[in-house]
Design a protein around this motif. Sequence first.
Motif, PDB file in Angstrom:
ATOM      1  N   VAL A  45     103.216 -34.745  74.169  1.00  0.00           N
ATOM      2  CA  VAL A  45     102.277 -33.645  73.991  1.00  0.00           C
ATOM      3  C   VAL A  45     100.859 -34.163  74.253  1.00  0.00           C
ATOM      4  CG1 VAL A  45     101.267 -32.040  72.341  1.00  0.00           C
ATOM      5  CG2 VAL A  45     103.746 -32.445  72.348  1.00  0.00           C
ATOM      6  N   GLN A  46     100.123 -33.419  75.035  1.00  0.00           N
ATOM      7  CA  GLN A  46      98.709 -33.759  75.293  1.00  0.00           C
ATOM      8  C   GLN A  46      97.824 -32.593  74.909  1.00  0.00           C
ATOM      9  OE1 GLN A  46      98.621 -34.984  79.477  1.00  0.00           O
ATOM     10  NE2 GLN A  46      98.253 -37.061  78.771  1.00  0.00           N
ATOM     11  N   LEU A  47      96.715 -32.921  74.303  1.00  0.00           N
ATOM     12  CA  LEU A  47      95.732 -31.921  73.896  1.00  0.00           C
ATOM     13  C   LEU A  47      94.416 -32.266  74.575  1.00  0.00           C
ATOM     14  CD1 LEU A  47      96.523 -31.969  70.068  1.00  0.00           C
ATOM     15  CD2 LEU A  47      97.456 -30.416  71.788  1.00  0.00           C
ATOM     16  N   VAL A  48      93.849 -31.318  75.286  1.00  0.00           N
ATOM     17  CA  VAL A  48      92.602 -31.557  76.004  1.00  0.00           C
ATOM     18  C   VAL A  48      91.573 -30.531  75.552  1.00  0.00           C
ATOM     19  CG1 VAL A  48      91.481 -31.704  78.247  1.00  0.00           C
ATOM     20  CG2 VAL A  48      93.844 -32.499  77.984  1.00  0.00           C
ATOM     21  N   GLU A  49      90.514 -31.044  74.928  1.00  0.00           N
ATOM     22  CA  GLU A  49      89.452 -30.170  74.438  1.00  0.00           C
ATOM     23  C   GLU A  49      88.343 -30.035  75.470  1.00  0.00           C
ATOM     24  OE1 GLU A  49      90.426 -32.834  70.711  1.00  0.00           O
ATOM     25  OE2 GLU A  49      90.206 -33.136  72.879  1.00  0.00           O
ATOM     26  N   SER A  50      87.641 -28.928  75.377  1.00  0.00           N
ATOM     27  CA  SER A  50      86.444 -28.720  76.187  1.00  0.00           C
ATOM     28  C   SER A  50      85.550 -27.704  75.487  1.00  0.00           C
ATOM     29  CB  SER A  50      86.804 -28.229  77.595  1.00  0.00           C
ATOM     30  OG  SER A  50      87.482 -26.990  77.530  1.00  0.00           O
ATOM     31  N   GLY A  51      84.306 -27.628  75.954  1.00  0.00           N
ATOM     32  CA  GLY A  51      83.416 -26.578  75.480  1.00  0.00           C
ATOM     33  C   GLY A  51      82.394 -26.991  74.451  1.00  0.00           C
ATOM     34  N   GLY A  52      82.404 -28.247  74.033  1.00  0.00           N
ATOM     35  CA  GLY A  52      81.380 -28.682  73.094  1.00  0.00           C
ATOM     36  C   GLY A  52      80.017 -28.729  73.767  1.00  0.00           C
ATOM     37  N   GLY A  53      78.998 -29.009  72.985  1.00  0.00           N
ATOM     38  CA  GLY A  53      77.658 -29.104  73.540  1.00  0.00           C
ATOM     39  C   GLY A  53      76.615 -29.036  72.444  1.00  0.00           C
ATOM     40  N   SER A  54      75.389 -28.775  72.865  1.00  0.00           N
ATOM     41  CA  SER A  54      74.275 -28.686  71.925  1.00  0.00           C
ATOM     42  C   SER A  54      73.765 -27.261  71.868  1.00  0.00           C
ATOM     43  CB  SER A  54      73.146 -29.622  72.369  1.00  0.00           C
ATOM     44  OG  SER A  54      73.570 -30.967  72.347  1.00  0.00           O
ATOM     45  N   VAL A  55      73.413 -26.838  70.677  1.00  0.00           N
ATOM     46  CA  VAL A  55      72.928 -25.471  70.490  1.00  0.00           C
ATOM     47  C   VAL A  55      71.954 -25.461  69.318  1.00  0.00           C
ATOM     48  CG1 VAL A  55      74.807 -24.823  68.933  1.00  0.00           C
ATOM     49  CG2 VAL A  55      73.699 -23.062  70.311  1.00  0.00           C
ATOM     50  N   GLN A  56      71.069 -24.485  69.327  1.00  0.00           N
ATOM     51  CA  GLN A  56      70.149 -24.342  68.203  1.00  0.00           C
ATOM     52  C   GLN A  56      70.830 -23.615  67.053  1.00  0.00           C
ATOM     53  OE1 GLN A  56      66.590 -22.455  69.693  1.00  0.00           O
ATOM     54  NE2 GLN A  56      65.705 -24.437  70.258  1.00  0.00           N
ATOM     55  N   ALA A  57      70.336 -23.861  65.865  1.00  0.00           N
ATOM     56  CA  ALA A  57      70.861 -23.196  64.678  1.00  0.00           C
ATOM     57  C   ALA A  57      70.845 -21.679  64.878  1.00  0.00           C
ATOM     58  CB  ALA A  57      70.050 -23.584  63.456  1.00  0.00           C
TER      59      ALA A  57
END
Length: 122
Positions: free
Chosen positions: A1-13
């Motif tokens: 089984v492989q899990l691949v994440e994406s979509g993180g980043g920086s954002v303001q409060a």
Amino acid sequence: VQLVESGGGSVQAGGSLRVSCVISGSASENYCIGWFRQAPGKERVGVAAIRPGVDNTYIAASVKGRFTITQDNANNTVYLQMNSLKPEDTAMYYCAVARFFSAWVGGSRVDYWGQGTQVTVS
């Protein structure tokens, strides 16, 4: 089984982000998939989980009302929609697969982990 994440980043409060996890390979038919997070110097904690094909979810109290977990079974993808983000949400977010929801509160083991995606809220 492989899990691949994406979509993180920086954002303001107060902003929003969506992270995705694509699962591939053969997992047990009965499993939960979801997210943990780990902030610097802190333990990894469960955030949200869903059981594919069934309308059961777990959402941690600290994010309830702000985070939503959904699934796209056709594409083997689980999403974590994060709204009204706070600086304390800053962490590495890990996708995980486990047999039981209790894994998200330390009651049972996680079987598979992704590599993680960083979310930073300033």
